[in-house]
Design an enzyme around this catalytic site. Structure first.
Site, PDB file in Angstrom:
ATOM      1  N   GLY A   8      50.908  -8.072 -44.178  1.00 40.04           N
ATOM      2  CA  GLY A   8      50.599  -6.900 -43.362  1.00 40.04           C
ATOM      3  C   GLY A   8      49.916  -5.812 -44.159  1.00 40.04           C
ATOM      4  CB  ILE A  33      52.250  -5.704 -48.848  1.00 43.26           C
ATOM      5  CG1 ILE A  33      53.524  -5.280 -48.109  1.00 43.26           C
ATOM      6  CG2 ILE A  33      52.502  -5.769 -50.345  1.00 43.26           C
ATOM      7  CD1 ILE A  33      54.649  -6.297 -48.206  1.00 43.26           C
ATOM      8  CG  ASP A  82      54.014 -16.575 -40.366  1.00 43.16           C
ATOM      9  OD1 ASP A  82      52.879 -16.373 -39.905  1.00 43.16           O
ATOM     10  OD2 ASP A  82      54.627 -15.743 -41.074  1.00 43.16           O
ATOM     11  CE  LYS A 136      52.389 -14.216 -42.825  1.00 41.00           C
ATOM     12  NZ  LYS A 136      53.489 -13.405 -42.259  1.00 41.00           N
ATOM     13  N   GLY A 167      52.467  -5.590 -37.445  1.00 44.76           N
ATOM     14  CA  GLY A 167      52.269  -4.410 -36.617  1.00 44.76           C
ATOM     15  C   GLY A 167      50.837  -3.928 -36.678  1.00 44.76           C
TER      16      GLY A 167
END
Length: 430
Positions: free
Chosen positions: A134, A136, A201, A205, A302
């Site tokens: 996100g 970071i 997920d 990553k 988000g």
């Protein structure tokens, strides 16, 4: 050059955040870049749905060619996700000399080598900060800030849904199903949360983090993946008794020239830097030979956090365009110390075991004997209160053991008449 045109593909949650910033922070962003960032086109399948940010009708389109065929658009932002047609859109943008910013973790994990090579061939930039973590800035850290380091360890809590569920179980005493239901009600979990709770997920990553951190392309099929759906409230409580918390970790390590790449529930000491990462937050721990250990923490999903990363990439690409320094930062450089992938069967770690055993003499001795024959020594054992039908949970912590030996031992243990349920085994991370 006084302006740089941007085309956006995908006007969803993250897209709205990107559009809002481009339209409301024009002066601020111009000062950052040294040229204006102009949103020239936004393409989406549905341009009629009401959104929180209004866009002029002339900018919105359902025709992807209005972005791909426009020679004035220099930067294409892909936010539709998935493999197809995102892959085709990105490759076509490269062919037309356009630079690309994407948040598409699945595409990069499964087709990264092809995408990265295409960017090199067409001499364009590809940036993808929002694909992991996100808001970071972990991608920039691995590509640039830690560029002088040989990385030996990357540990990540990179899925907010799973972390929220485990946190709710630990702090609120909820069962897995109760915590999942609460996550759905609060919008932290999808209607079908399988990708999150089953670990896939996180695996996508991890493939990206492994490539950047270790210079090794890892096929997503070669990453060992285990989800959190079998973690019970009892496991959370027993782990606490031993001084641990349970987290879903994405783990990559260079172990004597072999790369471990695995995703699974993990026991972490309460003193570990990652143990207090709660709720939907993400955190990634990186250890390099010069920098030592560093922890990167923040919101993993988000509109605003992900948009922040996308916008940071847009700024970087725009600066490169303005200074004629495209391709300045390579996506990754191969680490020749990595010779091969290490199969899950060869990893060595401590284990937490929870067995459901009939309460009768000799049962525990037989279990200990099976473990001993596989070279597995017991560090501690606790027999919990008796439950129904004379069944008792027996909880063990082992010393370091090889995964292959543990699996052989558990296969034999679970066939014992005294053991009535499949044994729960959770790895321990130091």
């Amino acid at each position: 050059m006084d302006k740089i045109n941007v085309g956006l593909i995908g006007f969803g949650t993250v897209g709205e955040g990107v559009v809002r910033a481009l339209l409301t922070r024009e002066k601020f962003l111009k000062e950052k870049v040294g040229a204006g960032l102009v949103l020239k086109a936004v393409c989406d399948k549905d341009i009629r749905r009401p959104r929180a940010i209004k866009v002029k009708s002339g900018i919105l389109t359902t025709d992807i060619n209005k972005i791909l065929n426009d020679p004035d658009i220099r930067i294409v932002v892909e936010l539709i996700g998935g493999i197809h047609p995102a892959k085709e859109f990105i490759l076509e943008a490269f062919k037309r000399g356009k630079h690309v910013v994407t948040a598409n973790k699945a595409l990069l994990a499964e087709c990264g080598e092809e995408i990265f090579q295409a960017a090199r061939n067409y001499k364009v930039d590809l940036y993808f900060e929002a694909s992991v973590g996100g808001g970071i800035p972990i991608i920039k850290v691995l590509r640039e800030s830690l560029g002088a380091n040989h990385i030996d360890t990357v540990l990540g809590i990179v899925n907010g849904t799973s972390n929220y569920i485990l946190t709710s179980m630990e702090k609120d005493g909820l069962s897995f199903n109760q915590a999942l239901l609460e996550a759905k009600k609060k919008g932290y979990a999808e209607k079908n949360p399988a990708l999150d709770i089953k670990g896939f997920d996180s695996a996508h990553k991890l493939a990206i983090l492994a490539l950047l951190g270790f210079g090794k392309s890892v096929n997503i099929k070669d990453i060992y993946v285990e989800g959190i759906e079998d973690i019970s409230l009892s496991d959370i409580e027993y782990a606490r008794d031993f001084g641990y918390v349970i987290k879903l970790l994405a783990i990559a390590k260079n172990v004597r020239g072999q790369l471990e790449a695995r995703v699974h529930p993990t026991l972490l000491s309460k003193e570990h830097l990652l143990s207090n990462v709660s709720g939907v937050y993400n955190a990634i721990y990186v250890h390099g030979d010069y920098a030592g250990g560093a922890l990167f923490y923040g919101r993993g999903a988000g509109s605003r956090p992900a948009a922040s990363s996308v916008l940071g990439d847009i700024i970087d690409v725009a600066r490169n365009i303005k200074s004629s320094s495209v391709g300045r930062v390579p996506v990754y450089t191969a680490d020749k110390t990595i010779k091969s992938l290490r199969p899950i069967s060869e990893i060595e770690t401590r284990y937490y075991l929870r067995l459901s055993v009939i309460d009768r003499p000799g049962g525990l001795a037989r279990i200990a004997d099976i473990l001993g024959r596989q070279g597995i020594s017991i560090a501690s054992v606790t027999q919990k209160e008796r439950q129904q039908a004379r069944m008792v949970p027996v909880v063990m912590m082992t010393h370091d053991a090889r995964e292959k030996n543990m699996r052989l031992a558990l296969d034999e243990i679970d066939r014992l008449n005294a053991v009535k349920k499949k044994t729960v085994a959770i790895r321990v991370e130091r």
